[in-house]
Design a protein around this motif. Structure first.
Motif, mmCIF file in Angstrom:
data_model
loop_
_atom_site.group_PDB
_atom_site.id
_atom_site.type_symbol
_atom_site.label_atom_id
_atom_site.label_comp_id
_atom_site.label_asym_id
_atom_site.label_seq_id
_atom_site.Cartn_x
_atom_site.Cartn_y
_atom_site.Cartn_z
ATOM 1 N N PHE A 1 13.513 3.920 -6.526
ATOM 2 C CA PHE A 1 12.525 4.996 -6.487
ATOM 3 C C PHE A 1 12.897 6.017 -5.418
ATOM 4 N N GLY A 2 13.306 5.556 -4.248
ATOM 5 C CA GLY A 2 13.719 6.489 -3.198
ATOM 6 C C GLY A 2 14.942 7.297 -3.605
ATOM 7 N N ALA A 3 15.942 6.634 -4.216
ATOM 8 C CA ALA A 3 17.149 7.343 -4.649
ATOM 9 C C ALA A 3 16.833 8.360 -5.738
ATOM 10 N N ALA A 4 15.978 7.966 -6.703
ATOM 11 C CA ALA A 4 15.609 8.896 -7.775
ATOM 12 C C ALA A 4 14.829 10.091 -7.216
ATOM 13 N N SER A 5 13.977 9.857 -6.230
ATOM 14 C CA SER A 5 13.228 10.963 -5.613
ATOM 15 C C SER A 5 14.175 11.942 -4.927
ATOM 16 N N CYS B 1 0.824 -1.211 0.000
ATOM 17 C CA CYS B 1 0.000 0.000 0.000
ATOM 18 C C CYS B 1 0.858 1.261 0.000
ATOM 19 N N LEU B 2 1.962 1.263 0.753
ATOM 20 C CA LEU B 2 2.856 2.424 0.754
ATOM 21 C C LEU B 2 3.513 2.607 -0.615
ATOM 22 N N ALA B 3 3.883 1.507 -1.255
ATOM 23 C CA ALA B 3 4.460 1.601 -2.604
ATOM 24 C C ALA B 3 3.442 2.171 -3.583
ATOM 25 N N ALA B 4 2.192 1.717 -3.475
ATOM 26 C CA ALA B 4 1.139 2.265 -4.333
ATOM 27 C C ALA B 4 0.923 3.749 -4.064
ATOM 28 N N MET B 5 1.015 4.142 -2.787
ATOM 29 C CA MET B 5 0.869 5.558 -2.437
ATOM 30 C C MET B 5 1.966 6.393 -3.084
ATOM 31 N N MET B 6 3.204 5.903 -3.039
ATOM 32 C CA MET B 6 4.306 6.644 -3.656
ATOM 33 C C MET B 6 4.073 6.830 -5.148
ATOM 34 N N PHE B 7 3.706 5.740 -5.817
ATOM 35 C CA PHE B 7 3.529 5.800 -7.269
ATOM 36 C C PHE B 7 2.427 6.786 -7.656
ATOM 37 N N SER B 8 1.285 6.714 -6.979
ATOM 38 C CA SER B 8 0.148 7.563 -7.363
ATOM 39 C C SER B 8 0.357 9.018 -6.953
ATOM 40 N N LEU B 9 0.957 9.247 -5.794
ATOM 41 C CA LEU B 9 1.231 10.625 -5.376
ATOM 42 C C LEU B 9 2.167 11.322 -6.354
ATOM 43 N N GLU B 10 3.142 10.580 -6.854
ATOM 44 C CA GLU B 10 4.120 11.188 -7.758
ATOM 45 C C GLU B 10 3.480 11.591 -9.076
ATOM 46 N N ILE B 11 2.439 10.878 -9.500
ATOM 47 C CA ILE B 11 1.755 11.229 -10.744
ATOM 48 C C ILE B 11 0.937 12.500 -10.582
ATOM 49 N N SER B 12 0.186 12.615 -9.464
ATOM 50 C CA SER B 12 -0.793 13.702 -9.345
ATOM 51 C C SER B 12 -0.313 14.911 -8.561
ATOM 52 N N SER B 13 0.789 14.796 -7.798
ATOM 53 C CA SER B 13 1.252 15.958 -7.019
ATOM 54 C C SER B 13 2.217 16.837 -7.805
ATOM 55 N N VAL B 14 3.021 16.240 -8.700
ATOM 56 C CA VAL B 14 4.027 17.025 -9.427
ATOM 57 C C VAL B 14 3.413 18.083 -10.346
ATOM 58 N N PRO B 15 2.273 17.829 -11.039
ATOM 59 C CA PRO B 15 1.694 18.905 -11.854
ATOM 60 C C PRO B 15 1.435 20.193 -11.088
ATOM 61 N N MET B 16 1.176 20.086 -9.774
ATOM 62 C CA MET B 16 0.898 21.286 -8.979
ATOM 63 C C MET B 16 2.108 22.196 -8.857
ATOM 64 N N HIS C 1 8.976 11.202 -0.596
ATOM 65 C CA HIS C 1 8.993 9.799 -1.007
ATOM 66 C C HIS C 1 10.220 9.061 -0.490
ATOM 67 N N VAL C 2 11.272 9.791 -0.142
ATOM 68 C CA VAL C 2 12.454 9.130 0.404
ATOM 69 C C VAL C 2 12.117 8.481 1.744
ATOM 70 N N SER D 1 16.401 12.599 -13.716
ATOM 71 C CA SER D 1 16.014 11.940 -12.467
ATOM 72 C C SER D 1 14.592 11.424 -12.543
ATOM 73 N N ARG D 2 13.724 12.177 -13.213
ATOM 74 C CA ARG D 2 12.337 11.733 -13.366
ATOM 75 C C ARG D 2 12.244 10.479 -14.232
ATOM 76 N N PHE D 3 13.144 10.344 -15.194
ATOM 77 C CA PHE D 3 13.136 9.128 -16.011
ATOM 78 C C PHE D 3 13.463 7.907 -15.148
ATOM 79 N N VAL D 4 14.484 8.029 -14.301
ATOM 80 C CA VAL D 4 14.831 6.928 -13.402
ATOM 81 C C VAL D 4 13.681 6.664 -12.436
ATOM 82 N N GLN D 5 13.072 7.730 -11.941
ATOM 83 C CA GLN D 5 11.951 7.589 -11.014
ATOM 84 C C GLN D 5 10.769 6.891 -11.692
#
Length: 528
Positions: free
Chosen positions: A103-107, A34-49, A189-190, A122-126
């Motif tokens: 993912f943590g290192a790329a973040s 669940c935490l991994a899913a949270m990281m993935f989805s947060l990164e998609i929708s929070s960065v546009p802001m 995310h780290v 960095s976003r490509f690696v992430q």
């Protein structure tokens, strides 16, 4: 939900005595997933802001802002189909742990970036590690909870957390950039990755598939090259000329790569993409549902923060709150989508959901055109579009995987996810190009009579990113700022609003067209 109940259910279903150690490991594994899913989805929708902030802080331009998002989605596309094979061969837990670390290192590197180039890399690696992590966590859940009520609860918990991350990501991103620094949108995310890593090491059981297939490297390379070339052409074509030699050369190479990908998959003994599934009308009709969502709802979320902040003059936090009208319905309406699919069948429920998304976009377009710059005028359309996505998403996923045999469900799911990511990457670029072209046309109509030597494309790209400074030497007219400074901001804001009206119309018409095609494919008589 009581996580310990999952362990109890699993023990009962396997007819084993109740073992506290097994219960605890199952609970830890579920929390890690669940935490991994949270990281993935947060990164998609929070960065546009934070894109408007990044454009100023990192001195980037509009195209670079597009690539900050597209680097993530393109990287996801590259690894999606390969990760399952790697996890089956080298161990699902091992690959899952590696993706969490990456993912943590790329973040961390994203937060350290001092230029747009470094951030894009960095976003490509992430994105690559995030896409691989998403595939691994599904495999981990499937092995850890193989059957019965425990499996249903585990997948339900994962889906809910993934949706929460997508729904509240804009608010989280807006709050972080308003209260602290944009860097913490990545650095948060780290800390989550460290916690996820510990839980995964303690709770996830290792598993492998002794019959794992060979890695389809040729298919991965050709598909990635085709998508990258097409996206590059859309993004850069306006500047270098769509019919220039470089643009046509890249487009030709992209088409050749796609043709090579199709040829490779048709000849492979165990293809990454089995094109025969497209003959199944329920699979093809549902897949158009995936494509429709990524022709409209998801790419538009990249640009919607610019609309709220630059056109409607909202701050980051207020903009994040406004975006909840767009994202929260995606959490509320999936149960309604499931009931509609049972009652009406996916053949009607999926096109109806796509039409609802289209209606929402057309309502946003009307609210933007006649709402006199008030956020309340577009929020009803945001709510309707979000409701349409919530109604569509679950039936689409269930139908694509349920329309094929159980041994091909993983491949069908991979095609579905790849179709989503590919069309998302293409439409992020396409919507950006449409926005800049529309802004350039309106600026030229308003100001062109007195400024003949201005590079309207360059000026429109700055306006599309929310920069309303009249100009400098880079746009080709030394006296532009002196001539138009008194009223340029008003004109630029009106041009940007008109550009967003074009995007809303495009999103509405595109998804409605795909709704019609989906309905026609579902309604087609099955071939003998």
């Amino acid at each position: 939900m009581q996580l310990s109940e999952l362990g109890q259910d699993l023990a009962r279903e396997n007819h084993d005595p109740l073992r506290p150690t097994q219960m605890r490991r199952n609970a830890l594994a579920l929390i890690a997933v669940c935490l991994a899913a949270m990281m993935f989805s947060l990164e998609i929708s929070s960065v546009p802001m934070i894109l408007p902030t990044l454009e100023v802080v990192l001195h980037g331009d509009f195209k670079q802002m597009q690539w900050i998002m597209n680097a993530y989605t393109l990287a996801c596309t590259t690894v999606l189909m390969a990760t399952g094979t790697l996890a089956d061969r080298f161990g699902r837990k091992r690959v899952f742990v590696v993706t969490i670390v990456l993912f943590g290192a790329a973040s961390w590197l994203c937060g350290l970036a001092s230029s747009t180039t470094a951030l894009i890399a960095s976003r490509f690696v992430q994105g690559a590690s995030g896409g691989a992590m998403l595939i691994c966590l599904v495999a981990v859940l499937s092995h850890q909870f193989p059957q019965g009520a425990a499996r249903a609860r585990a997948f339900s918990a994962w889906g809910i957390v993934l949706g929460i991350g997508l729904g509240f990501g804009p608010l989280v991103g807006g709050a972080i950039v308003a209260l602290s620094s944009w860097k913490w949108v990545f650095w948060v995310h780290v800390a989550i990755a460290v916690a996820t890593l510990g839980l995964a090491l303690a709770g996830v059981r290792e598993s492998r598939d002794p019959q794992a297939r060979k890695l389809d490297i040729a298919g991965m390379v050709t598909l990635s090259a085709a998508v990258f070339g097409f996206v590059w052409t859309i993004t850069q074509g306006a500047d270098i000329g769509f019919f220039s030699v470089p643009a046509l050369s890249v487009l030709a190479a992209s088409a050749a790569s796609f043709a090579a990908f199709v040829a490779i998959e048709l000849r492979a003994a165990h293809p990454m993409f089995d094109f025969s599934v497209f003959r199944i009308r329920s699979f093809s009709g549902a897949l158009l549902g995936s494509v429709g969502m990524n022709f409209s709802f998801w790419p538009f979320i990249i640009y919607l923060p610019i609309y709220f902040q630059s056109v409607l003059r909202e701050g980051p936090l207020a903009s994040g709150l406004s975006l909840l009208a767009y994202t929260l319905p995606t959490l509320v309406f999936p149960p309604i989508g499931e009931r509609l699919a049972l009652r009406l069948q996916p053949a009607r429920a999926i096109p109806a959901g796509l039409f609802t998304i289209g209606l929402g976009f057309l309502l946003m377009r009307a609210g933007s055109a006649f709402g006199h710059g008030h956020a309340l005028a577009v929020l009803p359309g945001c709510l309707v579009a979000g409701a349409g996505l919530g109604v569509t998403n679950t039936p689409v996923t269930n139908t694509t995987t349920g329309s094929v045999s159980a041994d091909r469900a993983g491949m069908a799911s991979g095609i579905d996810m790849s179709a989503r990511m590919v069309t998302l990457a293409i439409n992020i670029a396409l919507m950006g190009s449409l926005l800049v072209a529309s802004v350039a046309r309106h600026l030229q109509d308003a100001l062109g009579g007195a400024a003949q030597a201005v590079s309207w494309q360059a000026l429109a790209a700055r306006v599309a990113a929310g920069n309303f400074t009249p100009g400098d030497g880079s746009i080709g007219h030394a006296d532009f700022e002196t001539h138009f400074e008194p009223y340029f901001e008003t004109t630029a804001r009106a041009a940007l609003e008109a550009g967003f009206n074009t995007l809303m119309l495009y999103g509405g018409l595109a998804v409605c067209t795909l709704a019609v095609l989906s309905y026609l494919i579902f309604s087609r008589r099955p071939t003998r």
